[in-house]
Design a protein around this motif. Structure first.
Motif, PDB file in Angstrom:
ATOM      1  N   ILE A   1     -26.075  37.693  43.380  1.00 58.61           N
ATOM      2  CA  ILE A   1     -26.652  36.924  44.598  1.00 58.61           C
ATOM      3  C   ILE A   1     -27.729  37.665  45.313  1.00 58.61           C
ATOM      4  O   ILE A   1     -28.663  36.815  45.997  1.00 58.61           O
ATOM      5  CB  ILE A   1     -25.118  36.808  45.574  1.00 58.61           C
TER       6      ILE A   1
ATOM      7  N   ILE B   1     -28.065  31.267  41.749  1.00 53.93           N
ATOM      8  CA  ILE B   1     -26.777  31.876  42.355  1.00 53.93           C
ATOM      9  C   ILE B   1     -25.574  31.283  41.119  1.00 53.93           C
ATOM     10  O   ILE B   1     -24.581  31.935  41.128  1.00 53.93           O
ATOM     11  CB  ILE B   1     -26.607  31.394  43.604  1.00 53.93           C
TER      12      ILE B   1
ATOM     13  N   ALA C   1     -23.632  33.886  39.401  1.00 58.95           N
ATOM     14  CA  ALA C   1     -22.796  34.619  39.907  1.00 58.95           C
ATOM     15  C   ALA C   1     -21.249  34.293  39.747  1.00 58.95           C
ATOM     16  O   ALA C   1     -20.314  35.201  39.340  1.00 58.95           O
ATOM     17  CB  ALA C   1     -22.974  34.939  41.536  1.00 58.95           C
TER      18      ALA C   1
ATOM     19  N   GLY D   1     -21.514  32.401  47.418  1.00 60.60           N
ATOM     20  CA  GLY D   1     -22.853  31.825  46.913  1.00 60.60           C
ATOM     21  C   GLY D   1     -22.847  30.374  47.370  1.00 60.60           C
ATOM     22  O   GLY D   1     -24.279  30.308  47.628  1.00 60.60           O
TER      23      GLY D   1
END
Length: 377
Positions: free
Chosen positions: A32, A52, A55, A75
């Protein structure tokens, strides 16, 4: 399917014991942070925050489900905070940002589910392992480092998934007839092999105390196998009786021959004078095996094993483990310290096999206590 899932959970547990588990939640958080930094450095003309989505996927295999949920929410918050900066909310057609949020939501839901399933599976795996350990203790009854006039050390490893017991077996007992030992290997797999092991060990623990000769002990076990084992399994076995300070009596039922290691490291294979068929097959031939005696000098160590040891293959040249060639320096002079010796042999076996074994293994080292020390505590 259950077996495949058990293997999958086992693989994930081993992964958690390595790099990913040590990274923990820091790995998805680092992703992130990296995406945010890249987006800011790239400027308003570049929209990089969709990256992102990686993640939550990483969190699913590195942290528990609550941690994964936290990463997913973080996120989402970061993407929402960067949307005005990147100008995503100024686009007249919001299909792009809605599509991004929809995809991120789907990935997040599946990531949390995978993390939860992995966590519950790992707990179940741990519970199964604990039960297996308890079953092994009940079935094998690991002996003390000294039984009567004999010192010993053992290494038992099951190659079965999510279990620590299998078809290999051993027992060492102090009886009115001397210290008696049994090592065996059930020619079968799975639960049936464990049940057969239980029959053999139960019969041995009774017969070893009651019967006056090793041949009579073996006959009673063979009768129990033929009476109670209906799967057609048979058992290779080797019996040993330490009733004299200078020798051991051996009785062979199709098993791997024992090795005698002298204090100077020389190794001798104690081949049976009268090889015999395995337990459970004795009714197919006439007569019975004849025991033989092998001398044991002070400092000698008797090495017993199952065929999982000598049939372990090297991943490099596919050669079998040469136990008789390598056990000498690993065991020589170790009669007072057999635990360290058996660990050296097992470590050498693992190195030869490339770190993993495909079959159950029993390594049993036995050394008579010097006569002057027999009565010592």
């Amino acid at each position: 399917m259950k077996r495949a899932w058990s293997r999958f959970i086992g693989v994930l547990q081993r992964m958690e014991g390595l790099y990913l588990s040590r990274m923990g939640i820091s790995l998805p958080l680092a992703v992130i942070g990296l995406v945010v930094l890249s987006d800011l450095l790239a400027g308003r003309d570049h929209y990089l925050t969709p990256g992102i989505v990686v993640a939550p996927s990483l969190a699913a295999i590195t942290v528990k489900w609550r941690g994964t949920l936290l990463v997913c929410l973080l996120g989402a918050g970061v993407q929402g905070a960067l949307a005005p900066y990147d100008g995503a909310v100024d686009i007249p057609d919001h299909d792009v940002i809605f599509g991004q949020l929809f995809a991120y939501g789907i990935v997040s839901v599946f990531s949390v589910y995978i993390s939860w399933r992995r966590e519950t599976g790992a707990r179940a795996f741990t519970a199964i392992t604990s039960v297996a350990e308890a079953a092994q203790q009940a079935l094998m009854q690991t002996p003390a480092p000294r039984v009567g006039s004999v010192r010993l050390a053992v290494r038992y490893v099951s190659a079965a998934d999510a279990a620590q017991i299998g078809g290999d077996l051993y027992s060492v007992l102090e009886t009115p007839h001397g210290v008696r030992a049994l090592i065996g290997d059930v020619r079968g797999k799975g639960l049936a092999a464990v049940q057969t092991s239980a029959v053999v060990l139960g019969a041995f623990r009774e017969a070893a105390y009651d019967e006056g000769g090793l041949d009579c002990v073996a006959e009673r076990i063979d009768l129990s196998v033929r009476r109670h084992v209906t799967t057609g399994d048979f058992i290779t076995a080797l019996f040993a009786q330490f009733d004299r300070p200078d020798s051991v009596e051996l009785l062979h039922y199709g098993h791997v021959a024992p090795l005698r290691v002298s204090p100077d490291g020389s190794v001798e294979t104690l081949d049976p004078a009268d090889p015999w068929v395995p337990l459970g097959l004795a009714d197919m031939v006439a007569g019975g095996p004849t025991s033989w005696r092998a001398p044991l000098l002070p400092g000698d160590v008797l090495v017993l094993c199952t065929d999982g040891v000598i049939e372990a293959r090297s991943p490099v040249d596919h050669s079998f483990y040469p136990l008789a060639e390598r056990v000498g320096p690993l065991v020589a002079g170790s009669a007072p310290e057999l635990d360290a010796a058996v660990e050296r042999v097992y470590a050498d076996l693992l190195r030869h096999a490339g770190g993993s074994l495909s079959d159950d293994v029993v390594l049993l080292l036995l050394a008579p206590v010097p006569h002057r020390l027999v009565g010592a505590a």
